[in-house]
Scaffold this active site. Structure first.
Site, PDB file in Angstrom:
ATOM      1  N   LYS A 397       0.848  -1.201   0.000  1.00 13.31           N
ATOM      2  CA  LYS A 397       0.000   0.000   0.000  1.00 13.31           C
ATOM      3  C   LYS A 397       0.883   1.251   0.000  1.00 13.31           C
ATOM      4  CE  LYS A 397      -1.624  -1.593   3.782  1.00 13.31           C
ATOM      5  NZ  LYS A 397      -2.333  -1.760   5.063  1.00 13.31           N
ATOM      6  N   THR A 429      -7.126   9.394   9.924  1.00 11.95           N
ATOM      7  CA  THR A 429      -6.862   8.141   9.187  1.00 11.95           C
ATOM      8  C   THR A 429      -6.570   6.991  10.136  1.00 11.95           C
ATOM      9  OG1 THR A 429      -4.533   8.749   9.103  1.00 11.95           O
ATOM     10  CG2 THR A 429      -5.917   9.401   7.210  1.00 11.95           C
ATOM     11  N   GLY A 431      -6.758   3.713  11.934  1.00 12.05           N
ATOM     12  CA  GLY A 431      -7.426   2.448  11.619  1.00 12.05           C
ATOM     13  C   GLY A 431      -7.486   2.126  10.138  1.00 12.05           C
ATOM     14  N   THR A 432      -6.770   2.907   9.314  1.00 15.07           N
ATOM     15  CA  THR A 432      -6.839   2.693   7.856  1.00 15.07           C
ATOM     16  C   THR A 432      -6.436   1.272   7.464  1.00 15.07           C
ATOM     17  OG1 THR A 432      -6.411   5.022   7.397  1.00 15.07           O
ATOM     18  CG2 THR A 432      -5.919   3.461   5.640  1.00 15.07           C
ATOM     19  N   GLY A 433      -5.278   0.810   7.945  1.00 17.50           N
ATOM     20  CA  GLY A 433      -4.763  -0.496   7.521  1.00 17.50           C
ATOM     21  C   GLY A 433      -5.647  -1.636   7.963  1.00 17.50           C
ATOM     22  N   CYS A 434      -6.087  -1.552   9.245  1.00 19.57           N
ATOM     23  CA  CYS A 434      -6.966  -2.611   9.785  1.00 19.57           C
ATOM     24  C   CYS A 434      -8.250  -2.679   8.968  1.00 19.57           C
ATOM     25  CB  CYS A 434      -7.338  -2.293  11.234  1.00 19.57           C
ATOM     26  SG  CYS A 434      -5.971  -1.825  12.263  1.00 19.57           S
TER      27      CYS A 434
END
Ligand SMILES: Cc1ncc(COP(=O)(O)OP(=O)(O)O)c(N)n1
Ligand SMILES: Cc1ncsc1CCOP(=O)(O)O
Ligand SMILES: [Mg+2]
Length: 488
Positions: A397, A429, A431-434
């Site tokens: 990403k 942003t 918590g974006t990856g989770c």
């Protein structure tokens, strides 16, 4: 059907919804180690096996047929013989599949008796109605797409399948050139089962190929559609971790179960404390869920320690979980480390070989590969290296690259795919990856093929960032609920 000396009678229902002819219908090829590959396909989810052997002499065809017949009886999977009525009788097959030129299904029914499955290959509405009138139990219909497995004279495709669907009450088994990427389209056209040869039996991992194709049938499930297990840490602030995962899974329409690996005292400004869950208890939670609840996909997030990472890897292997999205969480939004050094080693050596899709951001990809990544070329090289470390598929990403669009690079070991959306500059942003990884796991569980699931999740996370929630005095959370309303 007989197994271990006991005779199990295959209950043949004429009702479509009760038929055993549904899901992944494996058709055998002429390759080596056939029984081994067929058993792997059954492990992955194949529900019917058709023995199709057009080569070899009668003796060879019988010997191989006996081996596959015994395997199917042992595994409780219906065993159907292609074309050859005498062979079907000799092998006490559960059914016979006839081509248009392979004999009269009524005669086959008379000889095999009422308790056997009779299927007929069809290529158009006329043949389908004739077969239905002849009292068969299901129809083969194809070819859907061009295939190298057979010289096909007819290519009606999924459009024709959709056109005849409403006029056919029987289970329809679509066949021809079907793969994980087009199987969803065929199911949407009305197929009750997908008959497949090469996409499974020629795959490097037939069990995984069968699992990917079997999962596509969740497209038809009633809500909550598909089930996802998240294995992650708790974020007391609710923006990331298990809380973000369960919000994502639920708001996108699937069932979410959870295994906790750590507790963090966390808010929008950072992490003030972490307590790891005892590894033995992580294993106990995994046993509790995986021994009872039918889980379609798994998503892992914060693993915290090498011991917890090893416990998770052991259980994923023990329960033969094949569709696992691994988000290699290492650092919290505010910069606090969420794993120790030894955990990264376990992630690389033990978890990556069990990973269906790895979703590192740039810093995580750099930590895992030892590279410095400054552009898309570097992202591609990192994806290659992470695939070589064992991850089946990799999504690097690009959010941390500060220029241009937000670009993520996908690699499946053969080809790259680029997912680009306009970059949204926001501090909210958290918590974006989770959320992104959980959305991918959810769309996979709902029967979307991998590249489609990633594209759908990319749209979802972009909306969640754009609509981010200005909560607290630090990084607010992405907006799960408004993004779900916008993208489902
Ligand atoms: C379910 C299913 N449908 C079609 C076929 C094709 O059968 P095959 O014997 O290979 O070719 P025809 O005799 O139908 O021309 C199949 N095997 N299974
Ligand atoms: C037997 C058969 N009948 C129509 S297409 C076909 C071949 C299917 O093989 P594959 O799944 O490899 O395309
Ligand atoms: Mg035939």
């Amino acid at each position: 059907m007989s197994t271990n000396g006991r005779t199990l009678r295959l209950v043949v229902s004429r009702e479509k919804q009760d038929s055993v002819i549904r899901g992944l219908y494996l058709v055998t090829d002429g390759g080596e180690r056939l029984a081994e590959r067929v058993e792997a396909a059954i492990d992955g989810g194949a529900r019917v096996v058709q023995y199709r052997n057009k080569e070899g002499n009668a003796e060879t065809r019988l010997a191989i047929g006996q081996e596959i017949r015994e395997l199917c009886a042992r595994r409780g999977v219906p065993f159907i013989v292609n074309d050859d009525l005498e062979l079907a009788k000799t092998l006490q097959a559960d059914g016979l599949h006839l081509g248009q030129e392979d004999g009269d299904p009524r005669e086959a029914r008379r000889i095999l008796g009422p308790g056997r499955l009779i299927g007929v290959s069809t290529h158009n509405l006329r043949e389908a109605l004739e077969a239905q009138a002849a009292g068969v139990d299901y129809l083969g219909f194809g070819a859907m797409y061009p295939t190298s497995s057979k010289e096909v004279e007819h290519l009606p495709g999924p459009e024709t399948l959709a056109a005849i669907r409403e006029q056919i009450a029987l289970p329809i088994v679509a066949i021809g050139g079907i793969s994980r990427d087009n199987g969803g389209t065929v199911i949407d056209a009305g197929a009750d089962a997908l008959a497949v040869i090469s996409a499974v039996l020629a795959a490097p991992d037939p069990a995984l190929a069968a699992a990917e194709l079997s999962l596509l049938f969740n497209r038809r499930a009633a809500p909550p559609r598909g089930s996802v297990l998240t294995v992650a840490g708790s974020d007391s602030g609710g923006g990331a971790g298990i809380q973000a995962d369960l919000k994502t899974i639920t708001l996108l329409g699937s069932y979410g179960a959870s295994v906790l690996t750590a507790l963090t005292a966390q808010n929008t400004r950072g992490v003030s404390g972490i307590h790891g869950v005892p590894p033995g208890f992580v294993a106990e939670q995994l046993d509790a869920v995986l021994s009872d609840i039918p889980i379609d996909t798994v998503k892992t997030g914060m693993l915290f320690s090498a011991e917890i990472g090893a416990a998770v890897a052991d259980k994923l292997a023990e329960y033969r979980r094949r569709i696992t999205v691994v988000d290699p969480v290492m650092v919290a939004k505010g910069g606090a480390p969420l794993v120790d050094r030894s955990a990264v080693g376990v992630l690389k050596e033990q978890l990556l070989p069990l990973t269906y899709l790895l979703t590192p951001n740039i810093p995580e990809a750099e930590r895992l590969t030892g590279m410095t990544i400054a552009d898309e070329e570097g992202m591609q090289e990192a994806a290659r290296r992470l695939h070589r470390l064992g991850a089946r598929n990799v999504l690097v990403k690009g959010g941390h690259l500060l220029s241009g669009d937000s670009v993520d690079i996908f690699f499946d070991g053969a080809a790259f795919h680029r997912y680009a959306t306009p970059r949204i500059l926001s501090k909210n942003t958290h918590g974006t990856g989770c959320t992104y990884a959980s959305a991918i796991a959810t769309f996979l569980a709902q029967g979307e093929p991998l590249r489609e699931a990633i594209g759908h999740a990319k749209q979802f996370i972009t909306a969640a960032i754009r609509l981010g929630h200005p909560l607290g005095r630090g990084h607010g959370p992405v907006n799960h609920i408004m993004a779900a309303q916008e993208t489902t």
